[in-house]
Motif scaffolding. Structure first.
Motif, mmCIF file in Angstrom:
data_model
loop_
_atom_site.group_PDB
_atom_site.id
_atom_site.type_symbol
_atom_site.label_atom_id
_atom_site.label_comp_id
_atom_site.label_asym_id
_atom_site.label_seq_id
_atom_site.Cartn_x
_atom_site.Cartn_y
_atom_site.Cartn_z
ATOM 1 N N SER A 1 29.692 37.456 40.733
ATOM 2 C CA SER A 1 31.089 37.886 40.930
ATOM 3 C C SER A 1 31.589 38.790 39.824
ATOM 4 N N ALA A 2 30.803 39.106 38.820
ATOM 5 C CA ALA A 2 31.262 39.920 37.696
ATOM 6 C C ALA A 2 31.396 41.373 38.115
ATOM 7 N N TYR A 3 32.233 42.113 37.357
ATOM 8 C CA TYR A 3 32.456 43.538 37.638
ATOM 9 C C TYR A 3 31.179 44.335 37.364
ATOM 10 N N ASN A 4 30.810 45.193 38.330
ATOM 11 C CA ASN A 4 29.701 46.133 38.203
ATOM 12 C C ASN A 4 28.351 45.436 38.025
ATOM 13 N N MET B 1 36.538 37.667 32.888
ATOM 14 C CA MET B 1 36.019 38.585 33.904
ATOM 15 C C MET B 1 36.891 39.829 34.070
ATOM 16 N N LYS B 2 38.200 39.715 33.789
ATOM 17 C CA LYS B 2 39.141 40.844 33.922
ATOM 18 C C LYS B 2 39.145 41.417 35.330
ATOM 19 N N ARG B 3 39.132 40.551 36.313
ATOM 20 C CA ARG B 3 39.258 40.994 37.700
ATOM 21 C C ARG B 3 40.644 40.622 38.212
ATOM 22 N N ASP B 4 41.392 41.623 38.677
ATOM 23 C CA ASP B 4 42.770 41.416 39.105
ATOM 24 C C ASP B 4 42.808 40.570 40.377
ATOM 25 N N PHE C 1 41.703 37.719 41.141
ATOM 26 C CA PHE C 1 40.461 37.036 41.536
ATOM 27 C C PHE C 1 40.662 35.525 41.504
ATOM 28 N N SER D 1 31.460 30.897 44.541
ATOM 29 C CA SER D 1 31.518 31.972 43.553
ATOM 30 C C SER D 1 30.644 31.610 42.361
ATOM 31 N N PHE E 1 32.332 46.697 31.192
ATOM 32 C CA PHE E 1 33.618 47.128 31.737
ATOM 33 C C PHE E 1 33.782 48.635 31.608
ATOM 34 N N LEU F 1 39.498 49.246 30.674
ATOM 35 C CA LEU F 1 39.608 47.797 30.533
ATOM 36 C C LEU F 1 39.169 47.318 29.149
#
Length: 522
Positions: free
Chosen positions: A5-8, A41-44, A46, A52, A91, A95
């Protein structure tokens, strides 16, 4: 098959060459720890679910338990510590901007960076396969890298705020006419004042915006205003202080104390204002509506005291008629201020032209002051047609001394007197509002007054009509109430006097008399 589920991050179970990467579900049972995972995680917006997961590449080697448990005797299963938090992510640049850190936090962040750089060489190669050199290592809920330049998102936000200010400013006032219409609809200024402002200050909108831009961000004591703003502010404050306070909430305008300081430079000592008469003379030369006018005078009670004026170095508050007008007692303390005003008969204008401080004004002094005002106005090209004042005994005696005749019958009344320097007549016009109150008060005090045909007019009829309406529970088309009958607490209200002796009250009395109601004996 599950996906990280992490960004990128594209790691998912079952992918080739990915079997040695472990996947870890979110600690939903531990809310505090789960929140730390989400922040890292810095996911808006989420919200993790039961399926997950995060892959092991986002954890440091120190986050795993030492030793390996075998599962199915095929590969190692890496287990996280109970307080492990993911801290290795890749990131984008926007971010990576840290929050506003204090000096101590920045120092601590630099220490974390140096320690993490030293530990990178010894970390397990398995946990760094999918991490590039631009990845940012974070220590729990704050970024380890410190970026001091503004980001694009911050600049976009500033541009948005500035555009909103411009739109609101344009919507607030599109023209001076919109401002005047708003003040008039809110009841702050009259129709006369709105017309005058629209005619004389039609181009003030540009100056208002310029003043707003110049004074924006300045200290209140550092505001500066040009002559147009000063004229507009003084005029609006003269017609309606409430409207001026209302407009100051939206625009940068001078404070009322500043207006008072500017006006203090004008000679406003007791007597007649020669500057005002000269101004009216210039107006009359270009506009004929300023030629004919009416003189109004009225006395108002003031507190008897003698304050010290630090600017003149003298005590004030004594009787003062002005220089070269009439002799007066300079040691008596004033209790009244007699104000003189000129009002246009053909145009909508009015100007205060003088005042005197007095103590029990006599009829002779009042007559001489009125004649003096008429002579000054005549010498400046103004034609005074009438004089208006209250119907108190001093004013009536002054008018009689001037040449008016006030008798017992209509045939004996002559309400005109001669101009002091010409043969033109000047008419005495008692104030209608004050005369209504005097008529009501006289009828209530005397109880009965006879008209020209010697028919009685009784106060008892009006009070009896009120009693009948109270008993019947209805009104015969009039506004009588307890406040009209017991008017002593509302003696100064003209509305009650006019409604008490109105034609609707007379019609109700005649109606009851016509149908034989016993209104006389109640």
């Amino acid at each position: 098959m599950v996906t990280c589920s992490a960004y990128n991050c594209t790691n998912r179970s079952g992918k080739t060459n990915i079997d040695k990467i472990s996947f870890h579900t979110f600690p939903l049972s531990n809310q505090d720890l789960c929140k730390k995972w989400i922040v890292a995680m810095k996911r808006d917006k989420f919200k993790p679910t039961k399926i997950s997961v995060l892959c092991g590449n986002h954890f440091k080697a120190s986050d795993f338990l030492e030793g390996a448990n075998k599962r199915n005797h095929q590969r190692e299963r890496q287990c996280l510590k109970n307080d492990a938090v993911p801290s290795v992510f890749c990131f984008p640049s926007h971010l990576c901007a840290p929050p506003h850190l204090s000096r101590k936090r920045k120092q601590r962040a630099s220490i974390v960076i140096s320690s993490m750089k030293k530990s990178k060489a010894s970390e397990d190669k398995k946990s760094m396969q999918a991490v590039t050199s631009s990845c940012v290592a974070q220590e729990h809920n704050y970024s380890a890298s410190v970026v001091l330049t503004p980001t694009k998102s911050h600049l976009r936000k500033k541009i948005k705020i500035l555009r909103q200010k411009i739109r609101r400013s344009d919507k607030k006032v599109q023209s001076l006419k919109a401002v005047i219409d708003n003040l008039k609809s809110s009841g702050y200024i009259s129709e006369e004042a709105s017309t005058m402002l629209a005619n004389n200050f039609s181009g003030i909108t540009k100056e208002l915006f310029r003043s707003q831009l110049i004074n924006n961000g300045r200290n209140s004591k550092g505001h500066r205003y040009n002559d147009e703003i000063k004229k507009f502010a003084s005029t609006l404050h003269f017609y309606s202080p409430k409207a001026y306070d209302y407009l100051r909430r939206s625009f940068s305008l001078p404070a009322p104390s500043s207006l008072a300081d500017w006006a203090s430079s004008v000679n406003c000592e007791p007597g007649f204002f020669i500057d005002v008469f000269s101004h009216l003379q210039k107006k009359a030369n270009t506009d004929k509506t300023y030629s004919d006018c009416a003189l109004m005078c009225d006395a108002m009670h003031i507190r008897s005291h003698t304050p010290f004026n630090k600017f003149t170095g003298k005590y004030e508050g004594f009787v003062n008629y002005g220089e070269g007008i009439l002799p007066f007692d300079t040691e008596a303390v004033a209790s009244e201020a007699l104000v003189f005003m000129l009002v246009g008969l053909q145009g909508c204008w009015k100007y205060p032209v003088g005042y005197v401080l007095c103590n029990k004004m006599t009829a002779t002094d009042l007559k001489l002051l009125i004649f003096k005002a008429i002579e000054i106005a005549s010498s400046n090209g103004l034609n005074i047609v009438s004089v208006t004042c209250d119907g108190c005994s001093v004013n009536l005696q002054a008018m009689c001394q001037a040449g008016c005749k006030i008798g017992q019958s209509v045939a004996e009344i002559d309400g005109a007197f001669r101009h002091p320097s010409k043969e033109d007549p000047i008419y005495f016009m008692p104030d209608p509002c004050h005369m209504l109150k005097l008529a009501r008060n006289a009828l209530a005090d005397l109880g009965i007054i006879h008209d020209g045909e010697k028919q009685p007019i009784k106060w008892k009829h009006i009070s009896n009509l009120h009693k009948i309406q109270q008993e019947e529970g209805l009104k015969f088309g009039n506004s009588l109430s307890v406040s009209h009958i017991e008017f002593q607490k509302h003696k100064m209200k003209v509305k009650f006097a006019a409604q008490t002796i109105s034609s609707s009250v007379a019609d109700a009395i005649e109606f009851l008399m016509k149908y034989g109601h016993e209104i006389w004996s109640i």
